[in-house]
Design a protein around this motif. Structure first.
Motif, mmCIF file in Angstrom:
data_model
loop_
_atom_site.group_PDB
_atom_site.id
_atom_site.type_symbol
_atom_site.label_atom_id
_atom_site.label_comp_id
_atom_site.label_asym_id
_atom_site.label_seq_id
_atom_site.Cartn_x
_atom_site.Cartn_y
_atom_site.Cartn_z
ATOM 1 N N GLN A 385 7.075 -6.401 -4.608
ATOM 2 C CA GLN A 385 5.712 -5.878 -4.625
ATOM 3 C C GLN A 385 4.685 -6.976 -4.903
ATOM 4 N N THR A 386 4.983 -7.866 -5.834
ATOM 5 C CA THR A 386 4.012 -8.921 -6.169
ATOM 6 C C THR A 386 3.873 -9.920 -5.023
ATOM 7 N N ILE A 392 0.979 -12.989 -9.141
ATOM 8 C CA ILE A 392 2.101 -13.559 -9.883
ATOM 9 C C ILE A 392 2.792 -12.431 -10.644
ATOM 10 N N GLY A 393 4.076 -12.292 -10.451
ATOM 11 C CA GLY A 393 4.845 -11.266 -11.142
ATOM 12 C C GLY A 393 5.906 -11.872 -12.029
ATOM 13 N N GLU A 394 6.099 -11.292 -13.224
ATOM 14 C CA GLU A 394 7.098 -11.801 -14.174
ATOM 15 C C GLU A 394 7.846 -10.616 -14.772
ATOM 16 N N ILE A 423 -1.788 -1.065 -9.998
ATOM 17 C CA ILE A 423 -2.290 -2.430 -10.214
ATOM 18 C C ILE A 423 -2.680 -3.067 -8.887
ATOM 19 N N VAL A 424 -1.801 -2.924 -7.873
ATOM 20 C CA VAL A 424 -2.079 -3.535 -6.570
ATOM 21 C C VAL A 424 -3.313 -2.907 -5.933
ATOM 22 N N ALA A 429 -5.815 -7.627 -10.230
ATOM 23 C CA ALA A 429 -5.167 -8.518 -11.195
ATOM 24 C C ALA A 429 -4.629 -9.756 -10.505
ATOM 25 N N GLN A 430 -4.463 -10.834 -11.260
ATOM 26 C CA GLN A 430 -3.865 -12.070 -10.784
ATOM 27 C C GLN A 430 -2.426 -12.229 -11.288
ATOM 28 N N ARG A 431 -2.119 -11.483 -12.337
ATOM 29 C CA ARG A 431 -0.789 -11.640 -12.943
ATOM 30 C C ARG A 431 -0.358 -10.304 -13.535
#
Length: 506
Positions: A385-386, A392-394, A423-424, A429-431
């Protein structure tokens, strides 16, 4: 000549003595001064006669004067003899000075005493005046206090009458209860609630009419309020009516103490909540039914999604794959150039359709979740998804000590799926970070982003109106398995969703 001078001197001395006596009439024994004056005058006259006889020899007159002088002298001498002791007894000037000094001291002391007496007298008068004013003030205060006491007594009588009226006509039960539980005073409403008369209640204790299962919690509150740990308490409990039926009541109790702090009696306010309890029981049963139906619905949705995903992957996906293979075979085996372009387009369409079917299948129910578990499925889904959204996904996960149930794994996956979708779409968001760990008998799941945030309360309001069901769906899933979910969002500082889920489902 000598006799003349002597005579003149003798005459001047009596004149001086007579003048002294007349000026100092306070001098004691002034008559002796007059005797001395007569004696000296007589002596002076004899000297004058000496001068006279020198020129005129009248000796008989001279002898007479001398005889008179002798008589006066003898008489004076005789009078002086008894006067000498008295004269000696007269105080000397030093003694007079000492006496005068003593008199002056006595006068001074007397003046001091008089001044002191005057001061004492003035102070006494001041004290009497002040005491009189104090007594007058006390008298006024007593009058005011008496008037105030009469007013308070009147107000107390009015208040007591008002209390009696409220007590007897109150819509709730009110009672005075002794510290040992005996009913001291009850109103009519309480009698109506329990079905006893006031006389029958006053011959019983509250323990006698309390349902046994509710007695211990009530007594615990009583002990705590007697010990001073709490001031009041409120609880729902059941009373046993006179006809042996049960009635639910809400009891509010407080303690009245003596001025010295000793417990006096309890004030109990009893409200009949039988109908409310019946409604709550019905509502609770309905809620349990709704939760059961909701759980069954979600379970049915997951079963249906699993079936659709399986069919898309295994049936339609295989069919599209076979069509693609056949088209590719036809493309390679045909020598007709005219069919080459349509065949290639058909292959591309089948390829796109195949990718869409696979993507739809994974979105409906990723096979990784059933085959390899939650951690692997979440890591794959977050990366996928990210990467699609360009953020950026963590994913941070600690090894889980307990094997998770399929229902719990599905709940966690759907929460992350819904959160990442929001969120998307909305967060900018950036992260994004997802954390998963186990703590004793609970599983913690946190989704955190650095987006623009949102109004949680407003979002819930929209969800209740059917406008946005994402948040409501997450909360419903968590509640159905007995967990908790908390959402915190700050404008321009991102959002955090924290779900705490029990490893053993309720």
């Amino acid at each position: 000549m000598s006799d003349s001078l002597i005579a003149l001197a003798y005459y001047s001395i009596p004149i001086t003595l007579v003048y002294f006596v007349r000026q100092r009439q306070d001098v004691p024994f002034d008559w002796i001064f007059l005797m001395f004056s007569a004696f000296i005058v007589a002596c002076g006259t004899t000297h004058v006669m000496e001068v006279w006889t020198l020129w005129y020899p009248t000796y008989w007159l001279s002898g007479l004067l001398k005889a008179i002088t002798a008589l006066v002298s003898v008489y004076t001498a005789m009078a002086l003899v008894p006067l000498v002791p008295k004269a000696i007894a007269l105080p000397s000037p030093a003694q007079l000075e000492a006496t005068n000094q003593e008199l002056r001291q006595q006068i001074t002391q007397r003046q001091q005493v008089e001044n002191a007496l005057q001061l004492v007298n003035e102070e006494l008068e001041t004290r009497v005046k002040n005491r009189t004013l104090e007594l007058a003030q006390i008298n006024e205060e007593l009058k005011t206090e008496i008037a105030e006491r009469k007013r308070v007594e009147s107000e107390l009588r009015t208040s007591e009458a008002r209390f009696r009226a409220i007590f007897n006509s109150a819509a709730v039960g009110i009672a005075q209860v002794d510290t040992d539980g005996r009913w001291l005073l009850v109103n009519q409403k309480l009698c109506d609630i329990v079905g006893y008369t006031s006389e029958e209640l006053q011959s019983r204790t509250f323990q006698d009419i309390t349902y046994p299962d509710d007695l211990d919690p009530d007594l615990e509150y009583v002990h705590r309020i007697l010990a001073g740990e709490i001031q009041t308490y409120s609880m729902d409990k059941r009373y046993i009516r006179k006809n042996s039926s049960l009635v639910w009541i809400n009891l509010t109790g407080s303690l009245v103490r003596e001025p010295n702090g000793k417990p006096k009696y309890f004030i109990a306010v009893i409200q009949d909540i039988n109908e409310r309890k019946r409604s709550q029981d019905i509502q609770l049963k309905m809620q349990e039914r709704l939760q059961t139906l909701s759980s069954k619905l979600i379970e049915a949705q997951e079963v249906e999604r699993r079936r659709l995903a399986h069919e898309l992957h295994d049936e339609i996906g295989q069919a599209l794959t076979a069509v693609k293979i056949n088209l590719q075979t036809l493309q390679h085996s045909s020598n007709v150039n005219k069919t080459e372009l349509p065949l290639q387009e058909s292959i591309d369409i089948v390829e796109v359709s195949l990718q869409q079917v696979r993507s739809l299948s994974l979105d409906l129910r990723p096979s990784l979740l059933d085959d390899l578990g939650l951690v692997v499925a979440l890591r794959w889904y977050i990366d996928r998804q990210t990467q699609r959204a360009g953020i950026i996904g963590e994913f941070v996960s600690k090894p889980l000590k307990t094997k998770l149930s399929p229902n719990l794994e599905t709940t966690c996956f759907r929460i992350v799926q819904e959160a990442l979708t929001n969120i998307v779409r909305h967060a900018k968001a950036q992260r994004v970070t997802v954390e998963l760990w186990q703590q004793e008998t609970q599983l913690h799941l946190i989704i955190r982003d650095d987006g623009i945030g949102f109004d949680v309360y407003a979002a819930r309001e929209k969800a209740t109106k059917g406008e946005s069901l994402g948040l409501l769906g997450m909360e419903e899933r968590v509640l159905l398995i007995g967990g908790q979910i908390e959402m915190k969002s700050v404008h321009q500082h991102g959002t955090e969703i924290h779900a705490i889920l029990p490893l053993c489902e309720n």
